[in-house]
Design an enzyme around this catalytic site. Structure first.
Site, PDB file in Angstrom:
ATOM      1  N   ASN A 124      39.505  46.251  26.022  1.00  0.00           N
ATOM      2  CA  ASN A 124      39.894  45.769  24.689  1.00  0.00           C
ATOM      3  C   ASN A 124      40.779  44.536  24.765  1.00  0.00           C
ATOM      4  O   ASN A 124      41.586  44.398  25.680  1.00  0.00           O
ATOM      5  CB  ASN A 124      40.624  46.858  23.910  1.00  0.00           C
ATOM      6  N   ILE A 125      40.677  43.696  23.759  1.00  0.00           N
ATOM      7  CA  ILE A 125      41.429  42.446  23.765  1.00  0.00           C
ATOM      8  C   ILE A 125      42.934  42.686  23.786  1.00  0.00           C
ATOM      9  O   ILE A 125      43.700  41.882  24.311  1.00  0.00           O
ATOM     10  CB  ILE A 125      41.022  41.564  22.561  1.00  0.00           C
ATOM     11  N   LYS A 126      43.388  43.823  23.233  1.00  0.00           N
ATOM     12  CA  LYS A 126      44.830  44.104  23.236  1.00  0.00           C
ATOM     13  C   LYS A 126      45.357  44.322  24.644  1.00  0.00           C
ATOM     14  O   LYS A 126      46.536  44.110  24.907  1.00  0.00           O
ATOM     15  CB  LYS A 126      45.145  45.325  22.376  1.00  0.00           C
ATOM     16  N   GLY A 127      44.499  44.782  25.557  1.00  0.00           N
ATOM     17  CA  GLY A 127      44.850  44.831  26.959  1.00  0.00           C
ATOM     18  C   GLY A 127      45.893  45.848  27.350  1.00  0.00           C
ATOM     19  O   GLY A 127      46.057  46.896  26.725  1.00  0.00           O
TER      20      GLY A 127
END
Length: 252
Positions: A124-127
Site C-alpha cells: 500500500n502507498i501508505k507504507g
C-alpha cells in the site's frame, strides 16, 4: 569479544526473562510448575515475576532467573543484504531502463490467513516505518489480492497479470501453517511454470527464518521490520539487474 553471557542487573550475570503458557488453572501449583520447567531449561535460580489466568484452565507466566550458558557470536549465522538499497527514483530508473515496461508484482495472504497488515505495509502507498509502499513507485504495477487467497487463485492471477514477482505474507503460525502454506505455494508455481518463466517468489512474516528460503522453495524470505524500500531494491536486484547483466553477457 565473541563470547557473551546474558545481561540482567549487572554485566555478565546471566539473568534472562522468559514467558510461556501452561495448561493449568492459575494457582500455586501452576507457578510451581513454571519454576520446575524453567529449572529443567537451565534457569537456576528461577523466580515467577508475573502470572495470570488466560482463559479457563490456562496460566500465562513470566519467569526471571539465571542461566550459565555462553554464546559465541563468531558462530552466529546471519543473512546479510547482498544488494544495494535504492531510493524510489533509483528503483524507477532501473526498472524503466532495464525492463522498458513496468515491473508487475502480485501480493496476497494465502490460506486462511486474514492478517493483511504485513502485505499492506509493503504494497500500500501508505507504507511502513515512514516509507511509502510499492504502489508509490511509478514503474511498479501492484496487484494486491488481499487475504485468504487460495494457492490456485494466486497462481491463476499471477499468470493473468504476467507477474514478475509474487509476494506472500503469512502471519498465522499455528501448527506451522505459514510453513505448510508457503511450501504448497512454491510447489504449485513450480508445477505451473517452466523454470525460466516462473515469477520470483518472496515470502514474509514475523515467524520466518531468513535462512530458510531454500527449504521453503522460495527465492527470498523477509522477516519482521522489513521496509518497502528493501523489497523494492531486492526486486530490482534479482529481476532487473540480473536480466540486464545476462543480456550484456550474451551480447559480448
Amino acid at each position: 569479544m565473541s563470547i557473551v553471557r546474558p545481561y540482567g542487573d549487572t554485566t555478565g550475570d546471566g539473568m534472562v526473562q522468559m514467558s510461556f503458557t501452561l495448561p493449568l488453572p492459575h494457582d500455586k501449583v501452576a507457578e510451581g510448575a513454571a519454576v520446575q520447567l524453567a529449572n529443567k531449561m537451565g534457569m537456576d535460580p528461577a523466580l515467577v515475576v508475573h502470572a495470570k489466568p488466560v482463559g479457563e484452565g490456562f496460566t500465562f507466566v513470566v519467569v526471571y532467573g539465571r542461566v550459565n550458558h555462553l554464546v559465541d557470536t563468531s558462530q552466529v549465522v546471519v543473512v546479510e543484504r547482498d544488494y544495494p538499497l535504492l531510493t524510489p527514483p533509483e528503483v524507477n530508473a532501473e526498472v524503466k531502463a532495464g525492463l522498458r515496461r513496468r515491473l508487475v508484482v502480485v501480493g496476497a495472504c494465502i490460506g486462511t490467513d486474514a492478517h493483511t497488515v504485513g502485505i499492506d505495509a509493503i504494497l500500500n502507498i501508505k507504507g511502513f516505518a515512514g516509507e511509502k509502499g510499492l504502489e508509490y513507485y511509478r514503474e511498479i504495477k501492484v496487484v494486491n489480492l488481499g487475504a485468504q487467497v487460495s494457492v490456485p487463485q494466486l497462481v491463476a492471477r499471477a499468470r493473468a497479470e504476467r507477474a514478475d514477482a509474487v509476494l506472500v505474507s503469512q502471519v498465522v503460525t499455528q501448527r506451522d501453517a505459514h510453513i505448510l502454506n508457503t511450501r504448497e505455494m512454491s510447489a504449485a508455481f513450480r508445477e505451473s511454470y517452466p523454470a525460466d518463466e516462473r515469477p520470483l517468489l518472496v515470502v514474509g512474516g514475523p515467524r520466518f527464518d531468513e535462512a530458510g528460503a531454500a527449504a521453503l522453495g522460495v527465492d527470498r524470505v523477509f522477516t519482521r521490520g522489513t521496509t518497502p524500500g528493501e523489497v523494492a531494491s531486492f526486486l530490482v536486484h534479482r529481476i532487473v539487474s540480473s536480466r540486464t547483466h545476462s543480456q550484456e553477457e550474451q551480447a559480448s
